[in-house]
Design an enzyme around this catalytic site. Structure first.
Site, PDB file in Angstrom:
ATOM      1  N   HIS A   1     -13.124  53.121 -92.821  1.00  0.00           N
ATOM      2  CA  HIS A   1     -13.877  54.286 -92.363  1.00  0.00           C
ATOM      3  C   HIS A   1     -15.373  54.003 -92.333  1.00  0.00           C
ATOM      4  O   HIS A   1     -15.852  53.049 -92.917  1.00  0.00           O
ATOM      5  CB  HIS A   1     -13.589  55.543 -93.204  1.00  0.00           C
ATOM      6  CG  HIS A   1     -14.136  55.523 -94.595  1.00  0.00           C
ATOM      7  ND1 HIS A   1     -13.368  55.185 -95.677  1.00  0.00           N
ATOM      8  CD2 HIS A   1     -15.352  55.817 -95.090  1.00  0.00           C
ATOM      9  CE1 HIS A   1     -14.093  55.254 -96.774  1.00  0.00           C
ATOM     10  NE2 HIS A   1     -15.311  55.633 -96.451  1.00  0.00           N
TER      11      HIS A   1
ATOM     12  N   GLU B   1     -15.982  59.613 -92.336  1.00  0.00           N
ATOM     13  CA  GLU B   1     -16.231  60.411 -93.538  1.00  0.00           C
ATOM     14  C   GLU B   1     -17.576  61.111 -93.385  1.00  0.00           C
ATOM     15  O   GLU B   1     -18.606  60.457 -93.191  1.00  0.00           O
ATOM     16  CB  GLU B   1     -16.263  59.504 -94.766  1.00  0.00           C
ATOM     17  CG  GLU B   1     -16.663  60.202 -96.043  1.00  0.00           C
ATOM     18  CD  GLU B   1     -16.860  59.236 -97.198  1.00  0.00           C
ATOM     19  OE1 GLU B   1     -17.716  59.524 -98.048  1.00  0.00           O
ATOM     20  OE2 GLU B   1     -16.178  58.191 -97.244  1.00  0.00           O
TER      21      GLU B   1
ATOM     22  N   HIS C   1     -24.590  53.238 -83.639  1.00  0.00           N
ATOM     23  CA  HIS C   1     -23.734  54.286 -83.115  1.00  0.00           C
ATOM     24  C   HIS C   1     -22.315  54.096 -83.626  1.00  0.00           C
ATOM     25  O   HIS C   1     -21.966  53.052 -84.149  1.00  0.00           O
ATOM     26  CB  HIS C   1     -23.730  54.277 -81.580  1.00  0.00           C
ATOM     27  CG  HIS C   1     -23.266  52.984 -80.988  1.00  0.00           C
ATOM     28  ND1 HIS C   1     -24.131  51.973 -80.644  1.00  0.00           N
ATOM     29  CD2 HIS C   1     -22.022  52.517 -80.710  1.00  0.00           C
ATOM     30  CE1 HIS C   1     -23.445  50.948 -80.173  1.00  0.00           C
ATOM     31  NE2 HIS C   1     -22.160  51.255 -80.199  1.00  0.00           N
TER      32      HIS C   1
ATOM     33  N   GLU D   1     -21.111  56.622 -79.057  1.00  0.00           N
ATOM     34  CA  GLU D   1     -20.899  55.965 -77.765  1.00  0.00           C
ATOM     35  C   GLU D   1     -19.492  56.271 -77.288  1.00  0.00           C
ATOM     36  O   GLU D   1     -18.529  56.116 -78.033  1.00  0.00           O
ATOM     37  CB  GLU D   1     -21.074  54.454 -77.898  1.00  0.00           C
ATOM     38  CG  GLU D   1     -20.845  53.711 -76.593  1.00  0.00           C
ATOM     39  CD  GLU D   1     -20.946  52.199 -76.753  1.00  0.00           C
ATOM     40  OE1 GLU D   1     -21.104  51.530 -75.731  1.00  0.00           O
ATOM     41  OE2 GLU D   1     -20.842  51.690 -77.899  1.00  0.00           O
TER      42      GLU D   1
END
Length: 133
Positions: A7, A55, A74, A123
């Site tokens: 994550h 998260e 990004h 993006e």
């Protein structure tokens, strides 16, 4: 040796505003916890059919915007085959791209960028450029 990227964490100020934004672009809440000796809430988000890869962290009492710094770039997401249809759907939720979609290199996928409520760039790509390797 690491075997999987599980994550990415970003700090946000307004839970409702952030959940509305990420929900509008397709994320679903998968769980939440109190952490840091009960000083922060983490909310785990996922795209349908995927794990909790994003998260959101809300630190108790924080009201000042975070400095995003020069190091953050990004988060990248692929969209359906129809970027224009996705952008039309996002527009209904009040989300607009920074500029119209474009190809970053000849023959490459069309891309565009959104900004979340805290200024983080997202993006959007029509296809994963890694598929070309």
């Amino acid at each position: 040796m690491p075997v999987e990227l599980i994550h990415t964490m970003i700090r946000v100020l307004d839970e409702d505003r952030s959940l509305a934004f990420y929900g509008a672009i397709g994320f679903e809440e998968r769980g939440r916890r109190r952490v840091g000796g009960d000083t922060a809430t983490v909310i785990f988000l996922a795209l349908p059919g995927d794990g909790a890869r994003l998260e959101l962290t809300l630190n108790d009492g924080r009201t000042e915007p975070y400095e995003l710094g020069e190091g953050y770039g990004h988060i990248a997401l692929t969209v359906s085959d129809d970027m224009d249809a996705e952008l039309a759907r996002f527009a209904e939720a009040g989300i607009a791209p920074e500029k119209e979609p474009y190809a970053a290199y000849p023959g490459g996928p069309r891309i565009c960028f959104l900004r979340d409520p805290d200024g983080y760039r997202i993006e959007l790509l029509e296809r994963n450029p890694e598929d070309e390797f």
